[in-house]
Motif scaffolding. Structure first.
Motif, PDB file in Angstrom:
ATOM      1  N   HIS A  37     -31.172 -19.388   5.148  1.00 46.15           N
ATOM      2  CA  HIS A  37     -31.321 -19.745   3.740  1.00 46.15           C
ATOM      3  C   HIS A  37     -29.983 -19.588   3.021  1.00 46.15           C
ATOM      4  N   ARG A  38     -29.846 -20.295   1.906  1.00 42.33           N
ATOM      5  CA  ARG A  38     -28.660 -20.054   1.070  1.00 42.33           C
ATOM      6  C   ARG A  38     -29.106 -19.520  -0.282  1.00 42.33           C
ATOM      7  N   SER A  95     -26.997 -21.545   9.609  1.00 45.83           N
ATOM      8  CA  SER A  95     -25.553 -21.507   9.432  1.00 45.83           C
ATOM      9  C   SER A  95     -24.886 -20.726  10.550  1.00 45.83           C
ATOM     10  N   ARG A 146     -31.885 -23.648   4.380  1.00 44.05           N
ATOM     11  CA  ARG A 146     -30.837 -24.549   4.848  1.00 44.05           C
ATOM     12  C   ARG A 146     -31.439 -25.603   5.769  1.00 44.05           C
TER      13      ARG A 146
END
Lengths: 306, 358
Positions: B346-347, B12, B8
């Motif tokens: 991370h996604r 988040s 990302r």
């Protein structure tokens, strides 16, 4: 009198071997830059698997192989989390220990108090049962495995190309990566080896020392093995020395208990190995050379800059 | 199809709060599957372990009693974990705290009462826990010994000390030779508030709030957080690494010791060899599940782990689940939490296999 000293010496070997096995595995793991605090958990997984499979099949060798595979499987949970997902190694190792304690007592629930035949000496009775020669020939096969593995690990780390790569990964992961070695791959292999050795150590407790299942039968020995790696300054032959030193302390504890030495309470004797560990760590760690001996990347997650 | 991780641009914020819930969900699903494979009623076990006590008001008092020591210990540990100080011997500090308080209780046992006895017991517990945690602190700062190993070794020593006191000096003289202490007098036990539990339940919330205030609003809290997040910057800022090690171990030890005497003077009402129940280890999971944040520790960590304890106990009776199943579920929870942490930075991206690589 002589016979008694021989049996004490035999007990020292039996107390030292699982420490040596587990710590040798962890030494290689740490040399690759990974700190796996799940040693105790993997040992318990190995202990219960070795016991259960031997109980079911009657074949000790099958039990040992199963114990190693199970401990490797447990170590792969740790490897996936810390290496692939870059999770915190300390926390993940602790989780592995909590997991091992829980799963081993759950699987072992049906086996409490049950026994299996002892995994006895490898050499013929004439040698293994001899009053003096048994000191050399009267041990379970795992004892010889532990000694051979000490030599193998020492050779591997200092003399082999693969060992050199492993140390490079532990000392400077970024450089090792930049010249094309797979840091993560090497670390996976090291963690798997650590798991296999922990599995061997675990089944030594459940198949050789007391071929009877009891909950948490490793009683914190995995943590002592972790301390031994520090004690050894990450050198296999010093590790052998350390493991036998601790094996001796533990044996003296048992002997003193059995002889009913009145001055010390049995609880004090039971606490002795842990106190000795702290003392030894204090004596060893303060020297600067030990701090310098630790692999430079120990415990640090590797995140390649892509 | 393959799942790929993509970094990302910014961590988040939502995932910081969501991942503990995702971890609980995954633990329930995977736990249900594993326990079904082992021949238990897996789905019911997962429900009993993570949900049932929450929806049964009759269990709420139990939840508070289990959560209180977990929250107190975890809040203390989280201070150190934030600064990379790994006290994993809280179980030992908890035992020593309980023992010190018991010592005061036994010394004042023949008195007719006295308002000062209970506070003195608690003080003794906190001081003893702090002193016991000071040993790893000295070893780390003076002799460079890893606090991970020393604090854990001391736990085994503390448990042997407990056994020795129970079998010898502190054995109840009127106890039919059972290895346990005298029952504490009424003035030596924590007041019980009906519907809430012992006094330690509300006190644990007060302590969590106090730690939150210190960590979020004071210079000291800022130092601790800086030492953990940016050790280099902390050094330039003149924050001492040594002092951080000291304070985080001593505060963690004091809270664990206090939790110990609260348990002895509360639910136990005496000292017994079964006193170490693993709260010190479970609190590590609580601290992580609560994101090392005092408020998170209360709401997410303490509550969820208390639910697994209470649920685990009733599942033993109703579903025949072994007592060790609770530990297995708890460890799985920590595994999944640590695994899903990656979603903060991370996604997940679905990708058809054999497409071009990054």
């Amino acid at each position: 009198m002589d016979a008694m000293w021989f049996s004490v010496a035999m007990t020292i070997v039996a107390a030292s071997t699982p420490l040596l096995l587990a710590a040798l595995g962890e030494l290689v793991v740490e040399k690759a830059g990974v700190l796996n605090l799940g040693l105790e958990g993997m040992m318990l997984v190995g202990a219960v698997t070795g016991f259960a499979v031997t109980f079911a099949t009657g074949a000790a060798l099958v039990g040992i192989v199963a114990a190693m595979l199970a401990a490797v499987a447990a170590s792969m949970i740790f490897a996936f989390l810390t290496l692939t997902l870059a999770s915190n190694q300390v926390a993940t190792g602790l989780a592995l220990t909590i997991f091992g304690v829980g799963i081993s007592s759950m699987i072992g629930e049906g086996f409490v108090g049950k026994t299996i035949p002892v995994l006895g000496p490898v050499f013929p009775e004439a040698l293994a049962g001899h009053p003096f020669l048994r000191l050399l020939f009267g041990h379970s096969p795992l004892v010889y495995v532990s000694l051979v593995m000490t030599a193998v690990v020492a050779w591997f780390l200092t003399r082999s190309r693969a060992g050199l790569i492993l140390r490079a990964v532990g000392e400077n992961d970024a450089s090792a990566h930049s010249i094309g070695y797979s840091v993560i791959g090497v670390r996976y292999a090291a963690v798997a080896f650590g798991g296999a050795m922990a599995g061997l150590a675990g089944c030594f407790y459940s198949m050789v020392q007391t071929p009877m299942w009891a909950e948490e039968l490793t009683a914190g020995r995995g943590w002592i093995a972790l301390a031994l790696v520090v004690f050894s300054a990450w050198k296999p032959w010093r590790l052998l020395l350390g493991a036998y030193l601790f094996g001796t302390v533990m044996t003296l504890e048992l002997q003193a208990k059995a002889a009913g030495v009145g001055i010390f309470a049995p609880e004090f004797l039971a606490a002795l190995p842990y106190l000795a560990t702290i003392l030894v760590l204090a004596l060893i760690s303060s020297r600067r050379s030990v701090g310098a001996a630790a692999p430079a990347c120990l415990g640090r997650p590797f995140k390649p800059a892509t | 199809m393959l799942i790929e991780l993509e970094k990302r641009k910014e961590p988040s914020k939502a995932m910081v709060y969501l991942t503990p819930l995702i971890a609980v969900g995954l633990t329930m699903v995977v736990g249900a599957l594993i326990f079904s494979a082992l021949g238990y009623e897996g789905a019911r076990a997962a429900w009993a372990m993570f949900v049932a006590p929450l929806v049964d008001p009759g269990k709420w008092e139990d939840l508070g009693l289990k959560a209180a020591p977990l929250v107190m210990i975890a809040v203390g540990l989280s201070i150190g974990f934030r600064a990379n100080v790994w006290n994993i011997g809280a179980e030992g500090q908890y035992v020593v705290g309980g023992l010190a308080g018991t010592g005061v209780a036994l010394a004042t046992w023949h008195l007719d009462g006295g308002w000062w006895v209970l506070p003195l017991m608690c003080l003794a517990g906190a001081v003893a826990g702090a002193a016991y945690a000071a040993i790893p602190a000295i070893l780390r700062t003076r002799l460079n010994v890893s606090e991970i190993l020393s604090s854990l070794m001391l736990t085994y020593v503390a448990i042997q000390l407990l056994y020795w006191l129970m079998n010898g000096p502190w054995k109840d003289p009127e106890g039919f030779n059972f290895p346990q202490s005298r029952l504490f007098q009424d003035f030596q036990t924590l007041p019980f508030i009906s519907g809430v539990g012992y006094l330690n339940v509300p006190l644990s919330l007060v302590i969590a709030l106090a730690v939150w205030f210190v960590m979020a609003r004071t210079t000291f809290g800022f130092q601790i957080r800086t030492v953990g997040a940016a050790p280099q910057a902390a050094r330039y800022g003149g924050f001492s690494q040594e002092r951080t090690v000291w304070w985080s171990l001593v505060i963690g030890g004091a809270l664990a010791g206090l939790a110990g005497i609260f348990e002895a003077a509360g639910p136990f009402g005496q000292m017994v060899p079964q006193f170490p129940t693993g709260y010190g280890f479970t609190a590590i999971i609580v601290a992580f599940l609560g994101r090392l944040h005092p408020i998170g520790i209360v709401i997410l960590g303490g509550l969820v782990l208390a639910v697994t304890y209470v649920g685990g106990e009733s599942a033993q009776a109703t579903l025949g689940l072994p007592s060790s199943a609770t530990g297995v579920f708890q460890a799985m929870l920590l595994f999944f939490l640590l695994a899903t942490d990656i979603l903060i930075t991370h996604r997940l991206k679905w990708r058809r296999s054999a497409e071009g690589s990054a």
